[in-house]
Design a protein around this motif. Sequence first.
Motif, PDB file in Angstrom:
ATOM      1  N   TYR A  83      -0.062  -2.668  -4.247  1.00 57.60           N
ATOM      2  CA  TYR A  83      -1.489  -2.723  -3.927  1.00 57.60           C
ATOM      3  C   TYR A  83      -1.737  -2.719  -2.422  1.00 57.60           C
ATOM      4  N   GLY A  84      -2.762  -1.972  -2.026  1.00 54.99           N
ATOM      5  CA  GLY A  84      -3.163  -1.935  -0.622  1.00 54.99           C
ATOM      6  C   GLY A  84      -4.476  -2.678  -0.425  1.00 54.99           C
ATOM      7  N   GLY A  85      -5.051  -2.510   0.745  1.00 56.76           N
ATOM      8  CA  GLY A  85      -6.338  -3.126   1.047  1.00 56.76           C
ATOM      9  C   GLY A  85      -6.294  -4.639   1.076  1.00 56.76           C
ATOM     10  N   GLY A  86      -5.142  -5.220   1.360  1.00 56.58           N
ATOM     11  CA  GLY A  86      -5.020  -6.672   1.443  1.00 56.58           C
ATOM     12  C   GLY A  86      -4.806  -7.362   0.109  1.00 56.58           C
ATOM     13  N   ALA A  87      -4.794  -6.623  -1.012  1.00 53.49           N
ATOM     14  CA  ALA A  87      -4.585  -7.231  -2.323  1.00 53.49           C
ATOM     15  C   ALA A  87      -3.139  -7.684  -2.482  1.00 53.49           C
ATOM     16  N   SER A  88      -2.920  -8.637  -3.375  1.00 58.85           N
ATOM     17  CA  SER A  88      -1.585  -9.195  -3.605  1.00 58.85           C
ATOM     18  C   SER A  88      -1.244  -9.172  -5.089  1.00 58.85           C
ATOM     19  N   LEU A 106      -7.495 -10.715  -4.661  1.00 60.08           N
ATOM     20  CA  LEU A 106      -8.231 -10.089  -3.556  1.00 60.08           C
ATOM     21  C   LEU A 106      -8.646 -11.182  -2.585  1.00 60.08           C
ATOM     22  N   ALA A 108      -9.947 -11.241   0.416  1.00 58.00           N
ATOM     23  CA  ALA A 108     -11.208 -11.114   1.143  1.00 58.00           C
ATOM     24  C   ALA A 108     -12.372 -11.666   0.327  1.00 58.00           C
ATOM     25  N   GLY A 167       0.795  -1.224   0.000  1.00 60.58           N
ATOM     26  CA  GLY A 167       0.000   0.000   0.000  1.00 60.58           C
ATOM     27  C   GLY A 167       0.822   1.266   0.000  1.00 60.58           C
TER      28      GLY A 167
END
Length: 261
Positions: free
Chosen positions: A124-129, A170, A172, A116
Amino acid sequence: MKKLALAAAILAASVVSAFAADMAARPYTKAPVAPPVVTYDWSGIYFGGTVGGAWDTTDGVLYNAVPGALWRTDSQSRLIYGGFAGIQKQWGNVVLGIEGGWNGLDNGFNNTPGTGVLGPGCIYGGGASCQSRINDIGYIGGRLGYAWNRFMVYGQGGYARADIDTQVYLPAANLTIATASAAHGGWYAGVGGEYAVLDNLVLGIDYKHYEFDSEQHNCNRAVVGCTVVDLRNVSAKVDSVMGRVSFKFNPWSAGPVVAKY
């Protein structure tokens, strides 16, 4: 008495002279010549299979995003396997040849969670890889070896090509977006060693380092989850260590190599 002693001396001298005359002259002989050393001939055509482990990384940048927005997957080990074929010729202890091959890798994706923030790693932020996968590798190049009878060490290098997939994951939602792929040209270099267990059966171990040029990985913007920000330039590096089994034959052979040491 003196006459008797003189006669005995003359008789003894005559006997010794006669005995020496009857002895044959001692013949002159050379030291025996050592037989030539016959060694294994590495010349011929060969083919075989290989299996081992590989470690790969991908590096890139989101070129439509903020400068410094990097796209990267860290090193991950995976299974690598394939086949090869080649032709080579031996001159003395030197072996020169050409080899080509294809390697497949397991179909798992490298996964590097985003930070992030700008800097090394996945932006990428928000837990994305960031995720990447190298599907296969083809190569063709030269080999230069040095042989001691049935054992040979060699260096190698040439052209390589790989098909590489990239995407964003993603976790989540357990969803992948921004999928893209491209064919990458590049090069390889490495070393190895082989031992001829039988005249036609050769076992070996081989190390290669591959570097693949940067190519654009542009996801299909008609697909949900692909935005202009996700367009990226990606390059890759792979290191592999593999065991080899090959079968060699020489249709032009005139027999084993006679070493001239």
